[in-house]
Design an enzyme around this catalytic site. Structure first.
Site: not given
Ligand code: TEU
Ligand code: CA
Length: 533
Positions: A20, A22, A24, A28, A97, A198, A241, A314-315
């Protein structure tokens, strides 16, 4: 057609938690711009940027309300272009993405669509009449509850495979497909190099199935159309994905002559340690299966595709916490990296993984932000089967927020991520900041730097054929072979020592080693790359 993907090492940025500038509390684009040299030095040559489009933020940007803009909290389109130029001038490509299975319910298409049954945008989404006063079918949404939401205004249900603020687009409608192709061309014309797509196998639904999901009858047709209209003319790189595929299905999406996607992620090993893949239901990790699954995909894709090597995003909670050993943070984090990225495929590295981060500690429910976690907590609590303590332990084990806390750049407050109040808790542990690890020759960060440099400079590591020689008693050996050269990757996946396996060659040079020496015994979590001479 030969693309640059065999050269690629991709770093995933989750912009909200990167840096970050700025105050907030939200990462960013200017934060990314200020760290481009850091990425260059790490040795990556591509970035996958999680969504930075305008969004109400129900699912942290995976609910897009404008496909052609930049969210004001992340910056402006000019900032974005400056970032893109800055990447390109450093030899770094950008994958954006592409979230086109669904939009936000605040996207203008959906605002129109729900107005009336004869609105021109009605068929942009999937609307169905109630059946006997109920949902059209039994499908359940990924974030809990029915996948159908009733809309009073027009008396029909719309489909949402994720949250009810993420209505699914109707890909059967040719107008939707044209809009998406045009939007892809808009970003590619601007200079973007490709996309991470995605939940892309969900764009064609199979309504004959009892559970929600994709791989529907028109999937290949839709992807090929996008390929022809937008991706191929720009030579764009795509990585899909796609959860739950077999290697054979992945080949159908990525085979050289298919004209669909360049690559797909394979996540089968990320389901380990979870009863039936349920992230909130822990079971002991099967370490042998971890290696066997990776090997299965290496072999399964070898003739006509290029695998993707991934253990975090990130999941997912942090790999060190899931697959490593917190008693041996350096050794196990580097062993996992050495074992995974020694394989054939494009390496994907999630921000913070290069520091060997472990999961942050969440002390109470109000420290979580993720919609999936909050919904799951509520559902499990209502079931009455678990105490509050048990519920918190489940969330700590599986929550997507484990991988979403900000990067600890320095030893300052909030790890130097923000001068304000961060949008989610920060955790700064001694020895786990960029500042400290840059100074420390023996850090995970410096191991990643060395490893990535090697990977890039060695043709055998890039494209050599994979063969698993051994995977038993927590020790594995595989080879990579190209034009008479062979690299051996030997890894100890345990906290105990063992004799070095006999299948290694007599004469070798050590390319990479997470210990100072290599000899007759493998040390706890030791991993080495050897080149046969
Ligand atoms: O994720 C799809 C997905 O099926 C999983 O990995 C999801 O994180 C979840 O655990 C399902 O139970 C993608 C993205 O990576 C995720 O961040 C999004 O939330 C999702 O699609 C919807 O766009
Ligand atoms: Ca920021």
């Amino acid at each position: 057609m030969e693309r640059w993907h065999k050269e690629a090492i991709v770093y995933q940025i989750y912009p909200k938690s990167f840096l970050d500038t700025n105050g907030d509390g939200i990462g960013d684009i200017r934060g990314i711009i200020s760290k481009l040299d850091y990425l260059k030095e790490l040795g990556v040559n591509a970035v996958w940027l999680s969504p930075c489009y305008p969004s109400p933020g129900d699912d942290n940007g995976y609910d897009i309300s404008d496909y052609r803009g930049i969210a004001p909290e992340y910056g402006t389109l000019d900032d974005f272009k400056e970032m893109l130029d800055g990447m390109h001038s450093r030899g770094i490509k950008l994958l954006m993405d592409l979230v086109v299975n669904h939009t936000s319910d605040e996207h203008e298409w959906f605002i129109e669509s729900r107005k009336s049954r004869d609105n021109p945008y009605r068929d942009y989404y999937i609307w169905r009449d109630p059946v006997d006063g109920h949902e059209p079918n039994e499908w359940v949404a990924a974030f809990g509850g029915s996948a159908w939401e009733f809309d009073e205004a027009t008396g029909q249900y719309y489909l949402h495979l994720f949250s009810k603020k993420q209505p699914d687009l109707n890909w059967e409608n040719p107008k939707v497909r044209q809009e998406i192709a045009d939007m892809i061309n808009y970003w590619l014309d601007m200079g973007v190099d490709g996309f991470r797509c995605d939940v892309i196998n969900n764009i064609s639904k199979d309504f004959t199935r009892p559970y929600a999901g994709g791989n529907g009858p028109r999937l290949h047709e839709f992807l090929h159309e996008l390929h022809v209209r937008a991706l191929e003319p720009h030579k764009a790189l795509t990585v899909g994905e796609t959860w739950g595929l077999t290697p054979a299905q992945a080949l159908e999406l990525t085979g050289e002559k298919r004209g669909e996607l360049t690559m797909t992620f394979q996540f089968e090993h990320l389901l380990l340690g979870r009863v039936n893949g349920d992230k909130f239901d822990p079971e002991p990790l099967d370490k042998k299966a971890f290696v066997d699954i990776l090997a299965k995909w290496e072999v399964g894709l070898k003739d006509d595709s290029y695998p993707v090597l991934v253990m975090e995003n990130h999941d997912q909670p942090r790999a060190l916490s899931r697959f490593g050993d917190l008693e041996y943070p350096y050794e196990s984090a580097t062993m996992l990296a050495s074992m995974l990225y020694g394989m054939r495929g494009v390496g994907f590295i999630y921000q913070g993984q290069e520091l060997g981060l472990h999961d942050p500690t969440f002390n109470s429910l109000d420290e979580y932000r993720d919609i999936e976690t909050l919904n799951a907590y509520k559902e499990l609590k209502e079931s009455g089967r678990f105490t509050d303590g048990e519920l918190l332990a489940k969330m700590q084990y599986g929550s997507r927020d484990c991988g979403r806390t900000p990067i600890p750049w320095t030893t300052e407050k909030h790890g130097g991520f923000t001068s304000g109040t961060p949008w989610i808790k920060t955790q700064v542990d001694s020895g786990f900041t960029v500042e400290e690890q840059e100074r420390d020759e023996g850090s995970v960060l410096n191991f990643y730097r060395k490893m990535l440099k090697l990977r890039k400079s060695d043709a055998c590591l890039k494209d050599g054929e994979f063969e698993l020689l051994l995977n038993e008693d927590d020790t594995s050996v595989y080879t990579r072979t190209l034009d008479g050269e062979t690299v051996y990757v030997v890894s100890r996946y345990a906290s105990s020592e063992c004799a070095t396996p006999e299948c290694i060659p007599e004469n070798y040079t050590v390319l990479l080693n997470n210990y100072a020496d290599f000899g007759k015994t493998l040390k706890p979590y030791q991993s080495v790359w050897l080149k046969k001479i």
